[in-house]
Design an enzyme around this catalytic site. Sequence first.
Site, PDB file in Angstrom:
ATOM      1  N   CYS A  12      12.958  -4.351  -1.227  1.00 34.80           N
ATOM      2  CA  CYS A  12      12.751  -3.580  -2.443  1.00 34.80           C
ATOM      3  C   CYS A  12      12.271  -4.528  -3.535  1.00 34.80           C
ATOM      4  CB  CYS A  12      14.051  -2.910  -2.860  1.00 34.80           C
ATOM      5  SG  CYS A  12      15.344  -4.092  -3.255  1.00 34.80           S
ATOM      6  N   GLU A 122      28.090  -6.234  -6.078  1.00 38.47           N
ATOM      7  CA  GLU A 122      27.426  -5.467  -7.141  1.00 38.47           C
ATOM      8  C   GLU A 122      28.453  -4.738  -7.999  1.00 38.47           C
ATOM      9  OE1 GLU A 122      24.300  -2.654  -5.950  1.00 38.47           O
ATOM     10  OE2 GLU A 122      24.862  -1.365  -7.624  1.00 38.47           O
ATOM     11  N   SER A 215      25.044  -3.028   2.131  1.00 37.84           N
ATOM     12  CA  SER A 215      25.436  -1.641   1.836  1.00 37.84           C
ATOM     13  C   SER A 215      24.290  -0.670   2.117  1.00 37.84           C
ATOM     14  CB  SER A 215      25.856  -1.534   0.370  1.00 37.84           C
ATOM     15  OG  SER A 215      25.999  -0.195  -0.014  1.00 37.84           O
ATOM     16  N   ASN A 216      23.087  -0.997   1.661  1.00 36.41           N
ATOM     17  CA  ASN A 216      21.985  -0.038   1.813  1.00 36.41           C
ATOM     18  C   ASN A 216      21.597   0.115   3.280  1.00 36.41           C
ATOM     19  OD1 ASN A 216      19.044  -1.260   2.271  1.00 36.41           O
ATOM     20  ND2 ASN A 216      20.224  -2.774   1.126  1.00 36.41           N
ATOM     21  N   SER A 258      17.060  -5.811   2.081  1.00 34.46           N
ATOM     22  CA  SER A 258      17.098  -7.275   2.088  1.00 34.46           C
ATOM     23  C   SER A 258      16.587  -7.862   3.406  1.00 34.46           C
ATOM     24  CB  SER A 258      18.525  -7.756   1.785  1.00 34.46           C
ATOM     25  OG  SER A 258      19.465  -6.968   2.471  1.00 34.46           O
TER      26      SER A 258
END
Lengths: 277, 277
Positions: A12, A122, A215-216, A258
């Site tokens: 991203c 985060e 997480s994503n 990532s």
Amino acid sequence: MKIELAENYGFCFGVKRAIKIAEENRDSSTYGPLIHNSKEIARLDKDFKVGLIEDFREFKSGDKAIVRTHGIPKKELEALHENGVDVVDATCPYVTKPQQICQEMSEAGYDVLIFGDESHPEIKGVKSYATHGAQVVTSLDEVKDLKFNDRIALVAQTTRKVEEYMSIANYLIPRHKEVRVFNTICNATFENQEAVDDISKKADVMIIIGGKNSSNTKQLFSISHDNCSDSYHIEDENEIEASWFNNKEYCGITAGASTPDWIIQNVINSIKRSVNI
Amino acid sequence: MKIELAENYGFCFGVKRAIKIAEENRDSSTYGPLIHNSKEIARLDKDFKVGLIEDFREFKSGDKAIVRTHGIPKKELEALHENGVDVVDATCPYVTKPQQICQEMSEAGYDVLIFGDESHPEIKGVKSYATHGAQVVTSLDEVKDLKFNDRIALVAQTTRKVEEYMSIANYLIPRHKEVRVFNTICNATFENQEAVDDISKKADVMIIIGGKNSSNTKQLFSISHDNCSDSYHIEDENEIEASWFNNKEYCGITAGASTPDWIIQNVINSIKRSVNI
């Protein structure tokens, strides 16, 4: 067997930006892993001498510290500055935003509720900006056990599923005078999620590439698995098993925010070898 | 045939308050109908000499003007004061609230979106407080045609269905940076709606009593009709037809927030006569 990438996948904006910052700051160290991908971190160390320090107290005056994409707690950032450390901030701007929101809303008297994982860096960072504290939940069920004032500010971890976030908003709004809903789920996450939802409905085997603590990537796997039970979450090509592709016709591939392109390419090459394409 | 009232029905707090204010101010006039119930308005005229003036310019200095429960546009209120009229404000406090919200949000730079009926007095009043204007919609479909800034403040007519309001919030939140959702649907409305939903699932004929131009009564009828096709919206006992109750076993009754108990009792008596109870 057909092998196809999701329409949106991988790096991203925030991750690309952080890697560029790291590459431009040779002979420095990141505080905590820059991104949730150990292979890419090893590459930065080998090619750009960007090391990794896990405890902020180890940075000495004059050292250069790169703040990871996920951000860090407010007090630790202040301590780095106070100790004379040269701080290079690679916090994703989409993470800086919920940090600011938490601070503003907390100071304006709102009850701050964060939808995310309290143990994730985060959220540790974001929560630390809520001057008067914040509550953190990972599900609607947890919300039902909490008490709130009449005015609530709702923020989400950037990588959460928008449907789950909305279920929390839907529960709170009819029950409180004002709910200020901040859409802090980032577009890249949203686009990768939509794309994996599409492709996993068509594929009969899905490969999701990304750090096991990302997480994503976990969200992408969860969406994929809902549509395609033969979904596999791997970090790189070494985890691939040829048997996954027996009698399969359509292999879909996606990758977390990532995951660098070079790892994705290695995975595709390895799958092709497995099925003798 | 069993005849049963919904668990919650009829007069709300704001209507009871407005009628009390009117009864305490004999020999005055309301500006527009105090509540959406012509029979109750006729009773106030007959018993308390509280008249009705439809144009605010007809009030002269020294006259006493009662502001209706639905509120009036800001400029008209200011004109009444400027003209030396003695203003008695019977605006429901649950309507004053969205008026204040519109003013504050508009001045703070939010795009104000009102879910309600633009031609309804309440919304004419509420909208007039949005200093920089507001958009008004009656459905999610209308929202899809509109454009907004990144920051939206959402308010609802007090008598709207909460599910429809939430469908608008659900559409806007993922598409904008911040949606400030104000829960301006009043509890009385909500409780009457929940109660009619319950009873209309059990009844085989439903009678909904209230003014034909009463927004909240129309909502009650709509909910009832979804569950029970033999639902009838009447203003009073004169509209009842005996045939509605042929072969029926369970008649449910509810009434809008501006329907006085004496009308409800007349209706029940009339139904009983129709079926010879």
